[in-house]
Design an enzyme around this catalytic site. Structure first.
Site, short mmCIF file in Angstrom:
data_model
loop_
_atom_site.label_atom_id
_atom_site.label_comp_id
_atom_site.label_asym_id
_atom_site.label_seq_id
_atom_site.Cartn_x
_atom_site.Cartn_y
_atom_site.Cartn_z
N HIS A 184 -46.15 21.72 -40.11
CA HIS A 184 -45.91 20.34 -40.56
C HIS A 184 -45.44 20.31 -42.03
CE1 HIS A 184 -48.00 18.65 -36.98
NE2 HIS A 184 -48.74 19.73 -37.12
N SER A 314 -22.53 22.47 -58.85
CA SER A 314 -22.36 21.08 -59.25
C SER A 314 -21.21 20.94 -60.22
CB SER A 314 -23.65 20.55 -59.90
OG SER A 314 -23.45 19.26 -60.43
N LYS A 320 -26.38 24.87 -61.96
CA LYS A 320 -26.97 24.59 -60.64
C LYS A 320 -26.29 25.46 -59.59
CE LYS A 320 -28.47 20.62 -57.88
NZ LYS A 320 -28.01 21.01 -56.54
N GLU A 327 -26.01 25.87 -45.61
CA GLU A 327 -25.42 24.55 -45.40
C GLU A 327 -24.19 24.65 -44.50
OE1 GLU A 327 -26.75 22.55 -49.67
OE2 GLU A 327 -24.67 23.18 -49.35
#
Length: 462
Positions: A184, A314, A320, A327
């Site tokens: 969970h 970014s 970043k 992805e």
């Protein structure tokens, strides 16, 4: 095609203009004119299958004494050139065409006839010679199976084997890294990073096993059923000979379908295959999402691993770095799941003796196989192989995990264990320290019962 001009071609419906350097004829041109829909031509793998089927058909007809040897040889040479990709620009018909794929079949017949005629020095007819003993209604279903089976055999199964091997290698490297398990998305009992990776490996291996089983149905070919499944205008040995020739050339064990009425009217094997691809997509999504969570941070997330830094993440935030490979894989999986929905709808569109969504079934099925193969290799080589482990972050989280108290349940009971866990949570202390105060267990017993590494044993049957 060039802008040099046009020539006049004729078919049963009359005359029309065709670009003068096009290898196709009138029926292909009618389809080009009729279906300016998407700009998507039939996939390279499907055109290769068309070439292979025409090659095998000419060989079978020659063996059966139905086609002159010199004509058969010229057709076979041209068909293999088509299969090899030498003339893809001469296959311009849109995916969203006639549902039987007749336009693509005639496209192949016309291109191959044109090439064979030029090589032979006499006319080779697209219908009478190249399409002998065939109908679009058995050629296109056959090509759906052949193209998908070859793509799985040559691309997807090797890619899955590569990914599974990479996962096993990385699992061996991390077999002793004990980390916090999560259920969970909440802290749970510890596992090793190697165990986690071996779970992913098992998913990929099972996907390969499912696809290998599905290949048995994909290997059944409709060829020989001709127009409606009865085999009209084809020798009764034609379909079997085509399957043998294709098997010998490709190394895939193709065979003539036992029931041509099923193989013309349904696309159940394609629907089954797509379902297995969808399952693989679900597995790869799970793996990709786990990698993204484990990589999250590096300061405010889990920060358990660092995926390879492949590109700036970014345009506004310097420094970043994003998990771009997982992805990308997740997007591939979304596309495959969408393709499966289309293939399912296509499979439902068998009306009496023929399915009438064959081109879009072929397009989506081949795309799913190919992008899953590429994504699997990229995931293996650019994410799994190179990630590093932040062992200090992992060790710190394991040591502070109050859920370790679960190991004390058989000794102190659930209620007292819950009290220990709550106090440890509230005070931000280690379970061992709180249990030392709230139980009669000795230091030695606590060390033994709460050893995170010992708590990870089991879970894999050897």
């Amino acid at each position: 095609m060039s802008d040099k001009g046009y020539r006049i071609e004729r078919d049963s419906m009359g005359e029309l203009r065709v670009p003068e350097d096009a290898l196709w004829g009138a029926q292909t041109q009618r389809a080009v004119d009729n279906f300016p829909i998407s700009g998507l031509a039939m996939p390279r793998q499907f055109i290769a299958a068309l070439g292979l089927v025409k090659w095998a058909a000419a060989g079978a007809n020659a063996e059966l004494g139905l086609l002159e040897s010199d004509v058969a040889i010229a057709i076979q040479k041209a068909a293999l050139d088509v299969a090899a990709g030498g003339y893809d620009e001469h296959f311009p018909i849109d995916v969203f065409q006639t549902g039987s794929g007749t336009s693509s079949n005639m496209n192949a017949n016309e291109v191959i006839a044109h090439l064979a005629s030029a090589a032979l020095g006499k006319a080779v007819h697209p219908n009478d010679h190249v399409n002998m003993s065939q109908s679009s209604n058995d050629v296109i279903p056959t090509c759906v199976h052949v193209s998908a089976a070859l793509a799985i055999h040559e691309k997807l199964l090797p890619a899955l084997q590569h990914l599974a091997a990479m996962l096993e290698t990385k699992a061996e490297e991390t077999r002793d890294v004990v980390k916090t398990g999560r259920t969970h998305l909440m802290d749970a009992m510890p596992v090793t990073l190697g165990q986690e990776l071996m779970g992913w490996k098992s998913q990929i291996e099972h996907a390969g096993e499912r696809l290998a089983d599905t290949m048995q149905r994909l290997a059944e070919l409709a060829q020989g059923g001709t127009a409606v499944g009865t085999g009209i205008n084809a020798h009764n040995k034609f379909g079997g000979k085509v399957a043998v020739l294709l098997s010998e050339r490709t190394g895939v064990g193709f065979r003539e379908a036992d029931n041509k009425f099923e193989s013309l009217s349904s696309q159940d094997a394609a629907v089954e295959t797509s379902g297995q691809l969808r399952t693989l997509a679900v597995s790869l999504t799970k793996i990709s999402n786990d990698l993204r969570w484990m990589n999250s941070g590096p300061l405010a997330g889990f920060g358990e691993i660092a995926l390879p830094a492949l590109q700036p993440g970014s345009s506004i935030m310097p420094g970043k770095v994003n998990p771009v490979i997982p992805e990308s894989v997740a997007m591939v999986c979304a596309q495959v799941i969408g393709n499966d929905a289309t293939i399912m709808m296509g499979g439902q569109s068998g009306n009496f003796q023929l399915n009438v969504m064959l081109p879009v079934v072929a397009h989506n099925l081949i795309q799913s196989i190919e992008i899953l193969a590429s994504a699997s290799r990229v995931l293996a080589d650019k994410a799994i192989a190179g990630f590093t482990v932040n062992e200090e972050n992992i060790r710190r989280a394991v040591g502070r995990n109050p859920i370790l108290v679960t190991a004390l349940n058989p000794v102190i009971g659930y209620e007292l264990g819950a009290a220990v866990a709550k106090k440890a949570y509230a005070e931000g202390r280690a379970v061992k320290d709180v249990a030392r105060e709230m139980t009669d267990l000795s230091e030695e017993e606590l060390d033994r019962l709460l050893d995170p590494a010992a708590l990870t044993e089991g879970g894999i049957k050897h």
